[in-house]
Scaffold this motif. Structure first.
Motif: not given
Length: 137
Positions: A56-63
């Motif tokens: 899957v392609d994912v976007k990092v929202m928070n760390v």
């Protein structure tokens, strides 16, 4: 490649729970895609959208400071639009989304609407009859 908020990455689904999916990212780190971030439509059962082993392609929202990584699949799509538009704009998008739904999504939406209507009908009928089997003396 370091994992930064806003970056788009490819990952592999390693686990599925009732609240989301765990995705293994490059460099061996793991993040969580919350069930609300899987698709643009309502997701009742995440297994209808993802399976263990899917790429899957994912976007990092928070760390987080504790190292937890929050991810989004729906926001990783190039055609994703934020919900900041006006009400008419959102309802127009909602109609377009419904036209693009697959059969399982349509069936899930129909079942949810049907259950809601049935519950409302039962409440209304019980209140007319006195409800809960109360007998008059």
């Amino acid at each position: 490649m370091s994992i930064e908020v806003g970056s788009k990455l490819k990952g592999k689904v390693t686990g599925i729970t009732n609240f989301g999916a765990f995705v293994e990212l490059p460099e061996g780190s793991t993040g969580l895609v919350h069930i609300s971030e899987v698709a643009d439509t309502y997701v009742k059962d995440i297994n209808e959208f993802l399976k263990v082993g899917d790429q899957v392609d994912v976007k990092v929202m928070n760390v987080g400071k504790d190292g937890k990584i929050g991810l989004s699949i729906k926001k990783a799509k190039d055609n994703y639009k934020s919900e900041s538009g006006n009400k008419n704009h959102r309802s127009r998008n909602n109609r377009n989304d419904r036209q693009q739904e697959n059969f399982e999504q349509k069936m899930a939406r129909f079942l949810k609407d049907s259950e809601d209507r049935l519950a409302s009908l039962k409440r209304h009928t019980e209140s007319r009859r006195g409800g809960r089997g109360a007998r008059r003396g």
